[in-house]
Design a protein around this motif. Sequence first.
Motif, short mmCIF file in Angstrom:
data_model
loop_
_atom_site.label_atom_id
_atom_site.label_comp_id
_atom_site.label_asym_id
_atom_site.label_seq_id
_atom_site.Cartn_x
_atom_site.Cartn_y
_atom_site.Cartn_z
N GLY A 11 -9.97 -4.80 2.21
CA GLY A 11 -8.84 -3.86 2.38
C GLY A 11 -9.19 -2.47 1.89
N ALA A 12 -10.48 -2.11 2.01
CA ALA A 12 -10.97 -0.87 1.41
C ALA A 12 -10.32 0.39 2.00
N GLY A 14 -7.31 0.59 3.11
CA GLY A 14 -5.86 0.60 2.90
C GLY A 14 -5.50 1.54 1.76
N ILE A 16 -4.18 0.91 -1.29
CA ILE A 16 -4.64 0.53 -2.63
C ILE A 16 -6.14 0.75 -2.73
N ARG A 43 -12.58 -5.25 8.86
CA ARG A 43 -12.24 -6.07 10.02
C ARG A 43 -13.06 -5.63 11.20
N SER A 48 -10.69 -0.23 12.36
CA SER A 48 -10.95 -0.60 10.96
C SER A 48 -12.33 -0.12 10.53
N GLY A 90 -7.22 -6.70 0.91
CA GLY A 90 -6.80 -6.70 2.31
C GLY A 90 -5.95 -7.91 2.63
N ARG A 92 -2.61 -9.26 5.58
CA ARG A 92 -1.71 -8.95 6.68
C ARG A 92 -0.38 -8.49 6.09
N PRO A 93 0.05 -7.26 6.39
CA PRO A 93 1.32 -6.81 5.82
C PRO A 93 2.51 -7.54 6.42
N GLY A 132 -3.78 -8.94 -2.48
CA GLY A 132 -3.02 -9.05 -1.21
C GLY A 132 -1.95 -10.12 -1.31
N ASN A 133 -0.77 -9.80 -0.86
CA ASN A 133 0.38 -10.71 -1.00
C ASN A 133 0.50 -11.73 0.12
N CYS A 135 0.18 -12.94 -3.40
CA CYS A 135 -1.12 -13.01 -4.09
C CYS A 135 -1.35 -14.33 -4.83
N LEU A 160 0.60 -5.54 -12.56
CA LEU A 160 1.51 -4.44 -12.23
C LEU A 160 2.91 -4.75 -12.76
N HIS A 189 4.35 -13.46 -8.40
CA HIS A 189 4.60 -12.06 -8.06
C HIS A 189 5.57 -12.03 -6.89
N SER A 238 4.42 2.15 0.01
CA SER A 238 4.44 1.18 -1.09
C SER A 238 3.62 1.69 -2.27
N SER A 239 3.81 1.01 -3.39
CA SER A 239 3.12 1.41 -4.63
C SER A 239 1.64 1.12 -4.48
#
Length: 327
Positions: A11-12, A14, A16, A43, A48, A90, A92-93, A132-133, A135, A160, A189, A238-239
Amino acid sequence: MKKPMKVVVTGAAGQIGYSLLFRICAGEVFGKDQPINLWLLERNNETSIKAVRGVMMELDDCAFPLLASLNSTSDPVECFEGADVAFLVGARPRSKDMQRKDLIEANARIFIEQGKAIDQSSNKNIKVLVVGNPCNTNAYIARRCAPSINPRNFTAMMRLDHNRALTQLAQKYDCAVDEITDLVVWGNHGNTMYPDLNQTKIGEKKVADTLDATWYTDNFTPTVAKRGSAIIEARGHSSAASAANAAIDHVRDWVLGSNDQWVTMAVPSDGSYGVPEGLVFGFPCICKDGDYQIVQGLQLTEEQKAGIARNIVALEEERKIVDELIG
Ligand code: NDP
């Protein structure tokens, strides 16, 4: 100079990742004397790959002395080969109208593949942090798919939530965050997380002795648990910087130690405090000598037991879904 260690970040490109990578390369995680070979897992699609290239160009342009080498690949086995540490950011949101179950299933595919690749090619002592959630459950999946790695080495990020709780408390009691000790956010989380002040001290004083119960229930707990949504609402995004900061805190303490202080880490349960073995659960931990231990011997109140229990229920539900997927 020390021998470089291999660090993988997914997820580099992205949000975060963009906050995280530069601080890793500046020595904020592994120390100012520890060079790294950094590998980014991208990806396999044009957008990507292009985005990751852009981030790599910027990393190059920082001329970080500790960045011994920089590579990217879309092959997970190549990426994790010999890796010492992995930040799995990384994911999938969650899209509009997506149920948590759908999110879990979509992400399961990613973490099954990465768990298998870690099993196949990484250093057997690899330390893994899943950001990644969802998580906790993603870490559970990766851990299950990597039977040759010690399960303890798969952790998820609740730092966090821990940091958010520290600041809310410091603002309420008008003290510095580093005067606060023995705080933990138990569990998952997610909405059920349980920020617990029962053992918490400010200096030598126990917070529980002067706690405003209404503030704790109506303000503190929901603020910590819903902070992510509040930031999206305020910022429109998002944070990311605070999440990257928490990832840095988590891995730095794990590698370099937490100076005998409690930190919240989601780690595979060993059965402590009645949490079923294997669930990746937020516990109070102390890190030393490159390892962590769950703080033992706490005498839990009924309120604490209930807070932990509701998180067990939530994570058991998620475990059931992914156990079916993993088989
Ligand atoms: P972004 O949307 O900015 O970035 C997501 C990254 O994930 C991108 O690099 C993207 O790759 C990658 N990605 C998207 N879909 C997939 C997929 N199907 N397979 C593999 N990679 C994929 O998100 P953030 O950086 O803001 O957040 C990353 C994760 O961290 C999210 O899951 C978020 O919920 C979680 N998070 C966790 C927190 C915690 O406390 N544990 C706190 C805050 C966030 P590409 O560039 O190719 O599109």
